[in-house]
Scaffold this motif. Structure first.
Motif, mmCIF file in Angstrom:
data_model
loop_
_atom_site.group_PDB
_atom_site.id
_atom_site.type_symbol
_atom_site.label_atom_id
_atom_site.label_comp_id
_atom_site.label_asym_id
_atom_site.label_seq_id
_atom_site.Cartn_x
_atom_site.Cartn_y
_atom_site.Cartn_z
ATOM 1 N N GLU A 240 -44.863 30.218 140.498
ATOM 2 C CA GLU A 240 -44.718 31.614 141.017
ATOM 3 C C GLU A 240 -45.223 31.668 142.474
ATOM 4 O O GLU A 240 -46.124 31.071 142.876
ATOM 5 C CB GLU A 240 -45.502 32.243 140.443
ATOM 6 N N GLY A 257 -40.806 35.436 143.488
ATOM 7 C CA GLY A 257 -40.212 35.182 142.387
ATOM 8 C C GLY A 257 -40.960 34.156 141.526
ATOM 9 O O GLY A 257 -42.064 33.801 141.800
ATOM 10 N N THR A 267 -35.898 28.950 133.304
ATOM 11 C CA THR A 267 -35.539 30.190 133.810
ATOM 12 C C THR A 267 -35.812 30.255 135.398
ATOM 13 O O THR A 267 -36.966 29.751 135.634
ATOM 14 C CB THR A 267 -35.751 31.582 133.036
ATOM 15 N N ASP A 269 -36.241 33.803 138.361
ATOM 16 C CA ASP A 269 -35.975 34.987 138.897
ATOM 17 C C ASP A 269 -36.698 35.252 140.077
ATOM 18 O O ASP A 269 -38.014 35.225 140.249
ATOM 19 C CB ASP A 269 -36.738 35.798 137.838
ATOM 20 N N SER A 271 -36.223 36.832 143.931
ATOM 21 C CA SER A 271 -35.877 38.088 144.841
ATOM 22 C C SER A 271 -35.933 37.684 146.485
ATOM 23 O O SER A 271 -36.983 37.285 146.782
ATOM 24 C CB SER A 271 -36.621 39.400 144.629
ATOM 25 N N ARG A 308 -31.333 39.239 144.335
ATOM 26 C CA ARG A 308 -32.110 38.766 143.057
ATOM 27 C C ARG A 308 -31.217 37.714 142.321
ATOM 28 O O ARG A 308 -30.018 37.765 142.119
ATOM 29 C CB ARG A 308 -32.453 39.923 142.337
ATOM 30 N N TYR A 310 -31.256 35.255 138.927
ATOM 31 C CA TYR A 310 -32.187 35.070 137.928
ATOM 32 C C TYR A 310 -31.355 34.764 136.730
ATOM 33 O O TYR A 310 -30.036 34.419 136.678
ATOM 34 C CB TYR A 310 -32.620 36.571 137.540
ATOM 35 N N GLY A 311 -32.120 34.177 135.653
ATOM 36 C CA GLY A 311 -31.120 33.623 134.689
ATOM 37 C C GLY A 311 -31.755 32.210 134.290
ATOM 38 O O GLY A 311 -32.747 31.503 134.871
ATOM 39 N N LEU A 319 -26.760 30.671 136.933
ATOM 40 C CA LEU A 319 -27.629 31.650 137.131
ATOM 41 C C LEU A 319 -26.849 33.208 137.449
ATOM 42 O O LEU A 319 -25.630 32.839 137.605
ATOM 43 C CB LEU A 319 -28.369 31.357 138.592
#
Length: 856
Positions: A240, A257, A267, A269, A271, A308, A310-311, A319
């Motif tokens: 993170e 993110g 995953t 995520d 930004s 963004r 993400y996925g 993604l």
């Protein structure tokens, strides 16, 4: 102690300290060198044991050495020309190679027997990861069980630093058609890698070589620098970060993110945000296909945007990407023709729920405003599926038609001017995003309201521009509905309402047909101007008729005044149909030439080099002299407006072939005219003037008659005149004959002697003056005269043998009919004889037209 002695004592102490320090350092270096020498084989063994324990691939190395001075004071195990083969059963390709790779240890940990790898260094190589079409890959190089081999004490990882220089990293996904490539100039990652939870500091510079997915390229060849602080949790398997800075070509991006990398959860995520990003830089970050839309434009302005990503990124999944952009005060200028959009503002959105599938991409632009040539535009836009884009557009504002022509370049239009106010919508597919055509627009669904003000339109082949256009219209898909329209074309003014089918294809694509329907009203309509072709000489009086072959029309026409050269008419009404270069005119009504016309007709210009014309017309109380003047004496000189006066009621059936310049082909003329002339005059008509040579003491230079009726036919360049009776101011006579287009005449005259005898010698018989005559049985013999030659040079014969034969034949036939009638009435004979019915029904018997007038 003196001050000088104190200084010397302090200097000795410093020198001794430096000496002992140097000795210590040299000793340490010597000891370290000795330890390296002593433990080098063991260090190599420990490293090789660790590599063999961890890796599921084959390693090839040209040379291995242990060095103290590679990254002093660390001890380094340096691999030269290292190659790691693909982690596949075949092990054919290269997964990894480096000119140099080093595993580094702390010197003092070696002394205490701890072989902990503290740093990994890679230089001048490439890491190529592949996923194949069947879903397998070459990069799972770590063994699933990394427990140390029994009875073997292998090296352990106590990583603090990973440093990479001049290395390429590529991920190639053949299954999903993706490729991501980076070149790391210099990158250092620092942290307590052996801890379960730690902070990782990463900084360095890279080049983005390729971001590719299914034919879409993003930001290739862009230089970037990274400065990030990440929180790593190896227990919960996530990374993170909150404040990572990325500079891409001097543009700063703030990122935050999280990435989860556990076996059950993979995953991401992340930004990315940027403020005041130049529009040209923003466009350069878009996929190349999207960049192509702006290839012909210069861009100005700055954008604030947020992205963004993400996925899930596990095998078989891709993604998602969302982008939001906000622009104000931007500008786009088309370099080809300086077409410029200014003061652009909008909110834009890009969404890719699966970055591997451009068919799912969506682009939206909301709250769009701009100025084009000083005119405001507003609207919104949406595009889906970038491989075969589906677009929706709503746009309103004002637009200069000149600017529209510069953009669209319609092939059929020479001039476009004026102001276009519009509120339109569009929905359709674009077949080829890199080559948008007018056909894409035509195949779409579109609708809107359009207002034209002070416009001018000129198309290829027209004599004039359509000027002062004022129009309100609605369009839907390919069609246009005219609510109101007014314009001036040459000397004609036009007001109209109606519809156009396939309007857009006709003006913007070749070989298209336009369908028209509606009503037209004109205060003044000049037919010559409308139907003459471009370049025809008005001074010469020629008009070359050219009817378009790609227009179909059904139009009701009303004109207060209509003109064609010298011809004029008022209160004109007509129903017109136009198809395949054929002009059908029905229910023509007009006041003209002192009377009125009711007609229908056909103008057929579909055949090469000629125009077929036919009509069926009724002329009510037309002035004959004015008609001859208006139509240039109908191309003849024998009977002109100087020779004849009168009012005519005529029913005409006419057909003829004309050239493209409306030159009539005489041999093609066919006509039948039921003619009635009232209050007629013949003045100076030469064939009658010459009768005074035969009929003395008679003046035929000016003949007046009250009424004349006959059916005249024209065929094979010859006018046929059935026998008719003429009662005029000069005399009473019967006339029949022919008159060719070359003015060759063949007239047969029958004159009663009673109309010719001279009072001075009235006792003389007709034979003494006129030769052979036929007695009618009641004492009033008939004189026969034949007129031949030409109109300008007529010849007269007192004895017309042909007329006598015809007269005798007619008399015999009449006598037979009379006898049969008597026998039928008295005795009932000849009941089946149809000639008796003709006698009983004289109206059906009439095959000749009789001209009657009262003598003065």
């Amino acid at each position: 102690m003196s001050q000088e002695k104190k200084k010397r004592k302090a200097l000795r102490i410093v020198l001794k300290s430096l000496m002992w320090t140097a000795i210590s350092l040299v000793s340490l270096v010597l000891i370290a060198a000795l330890l390296v020498y002593i433990f080098s084989d063991k260090i190599e063994q420990k490293v090789i044991e660790r590599i063999n324990q961890d890796l599921n691939t084959e390693i090839q190395v040209v040379d291995i050495r242990v060095s103290l001075f590679y990254d002093f004071p660390n001890i380094s195990v340096v691999f030269e020309d290292l190659v790691a083969l693909d982690a596949t059963p075949e092990k054919e390709g290269h997964l990894f190679d480096a000119k140099e790779a080093a595993l580094e240890f702390n010197l003092f940990s070696i002394i205490f027997g701890e072989y902990n790898i503290r740093k990994i260094y890679l230089s001048e190589g490439a890491f190529i990861m592949k996923r194949y079409e069947d879903g397998s890959d070459n990069y799972h190089f770590l063994k699933e069980d990394t427990t140390a081999v029994q009875n073997i004490e292998a090296a352990e990882y106590d990583l603090r630093h990973i440093e990479v220089k001049n290395m390429g990293f590529t991920f190639l996904d053949l299954e999903e058609d993706q490729q991501y490539s980076f070149y790391v100039h210099d990158m250092l990652a620092s942290g307590e890698f052996s801890e379960d939870v730690f902070q990782l500091s990463a900084s360095g510079s890279v080049r983005v070589d390729t971001l590719y997915t299914e034919g879409m390229y993003f930001a290739p060849g862009r230089e970037a620098s990274i400065d990030a602080l990440l929180d790593v949790n190896t227990t919960q398997n996530f990374v993170e970060f909150n404040n990572a800075d990325i500079n891409l070509d001097e543009v700063n991006f703030k990122t935050h993110g999280r990435v989860d990398y556990g076996d059950s959860v993979e995953t991401v995520d992340i930004s990315v945000e940027a403020q005041e990003l130049a529009m040209k830089d923003m466009i350069s970050l878009l996929p190349e296909r999207l960049q192509n839309y702006f290839a012909d434009f210069k861009q100005q302005g700055s954008i604030n945007f947020k992205t963004r990503v993400y996925g899930k990124y596990s095998s078989g999944e891709a993604l998602a990407v969302d982008v939001q952009a906000f622009l104000s005060g931007g500008a786009l200028e088309r370099t080809e023709n300086k077409l410029s959009l200014e003061n652009i503002s909008f909110n834009a959105y890009f969404s890719a729920p699966d970055i591997s599938k451009p068919t799912l991409y969506t682009v939206k632009i909301n709250d769009f405003t701009a100025m084009l040539d000083g005119k405001k535009l507003e609207g919104r836009f949406m595009m889906k599926n970038l491989k075969s884009p589906e677009t929706k557009l709503q746009l309103s504002g004002e637009l200069s038609l000149e600017k529209l022509k510069e953009w669209a370049e319609p092939p059929m239009i020479k001039t476009m001017k004026g102001l276009l106010t519009f509120d339109v919508s569009f929905e359709g597919k674009i077949k080829d995003p890199e080559n948008i055509t007018m056909q894409d627009f035509i195949n779409s669904k579109s609708a809107g309201d359009v207002l034209l003000q002070d416009a001018e339109l000129e198309w290829v082949g027209s004599n004039y521009a359509l000027q002062n256009i004022q129009s309100e219209a609605m369009f839907s898909n390919r069609d246009l509905e005219i609510i109101s329209f007014s314009a001036i074309y040459g000397k004609s003014d036009i007001e109209a309402e109606g519809w156009f089918r396939d309007f857009i294809p006709f003006f913007f694509l070749p070989d298209q047909r336009l369908k028209i329907g509606g009503k037209i009203h004109s205060k003044h309509l000049d037919v010559y101007d409308i139907f003459s072709s471009q370049g025809s000489s008005q001074s010469s009086g020629d008009v070359e008729i050219k009817l378009p072959d790609n227009i179909l029309a059904t139009i009701t026409l009303d004109a207060d005044h209509l003109e064609y050269k010298k011809f004029g008419a008022s209160n004109v009404h007509a129903s017109v149909q136009f198809k395949d270069q054929k002009l059908y005119v029905d229910r023509i009504k007009a006041n003209t030439l002192g009377g009125s016309i009711f007609a229908s007709g056909l103008v057929d210009a579909s055949l090469p080099g000629k125009v077929n014309v036919s009509c069926d017309a009724d002329f009510d109380h037309l002035d004959i002299r004015e008609a001859l003047i208006a139509f240039d004496e109908f191309g003849q000189t024998s009977l002109t407006s100087e020779n004849i006066r009168g009012i005519t009621n005529t029913h005409l059936q006419f057909s003829a072939v004309f050239s493209r310049k409306l030159e009539i082909k005489r041999e093609s003329i066919t006509a039948v005219a039921e003619v009635e002339v009232l209050d007629g005059e013949l003045v100076g008509y030469e064939p009658l003037n010459g009768l005074k040579q035969v009929l003395k003491n008679r003046d035929f230079s000016h003949i007046e008659f009250d009424r004349l009726r006959n059916t005249i036919s024209i065929q094979n360049e010859k006018i046929s005149i059935p026998k008719m009776e003429i009662k005029s101011s000069a005399m009473n006579l019967k006339l029949s004959g022919t008159h060719t287009f070359d003015n060759v005449i063949d007239y047969h005259l029958e004159i009663k002697f009673s109309d010719l005898k001279n009072n001075q010698n009235e006792n003389d018989g007709p034979e003494s003056e006129y030769g052979y005559v036929e007695d009618d049985g009641i004492g009033d013999p008939t004189i026969f005269i034949l007129v031949t030659g030409t109109v300008d040079d007529p010849h007269y014969k007192r004895l017309d043998k042909q007329a006598i034969k015809e007269k005798v034949k007619e008399d015999i036939q009449e006598e037979k009919k009379v006898i049969k009638k008597i026998l039928n009435d008295e005795f009932g004979f000849f009941k089946k004889d149809s000639t008796l019915k003709d006698i009983e029904e004289p109206k059906k018997q009439e095959t000749k037209f009789i001209i009657e007038w009262d003598e003065e």
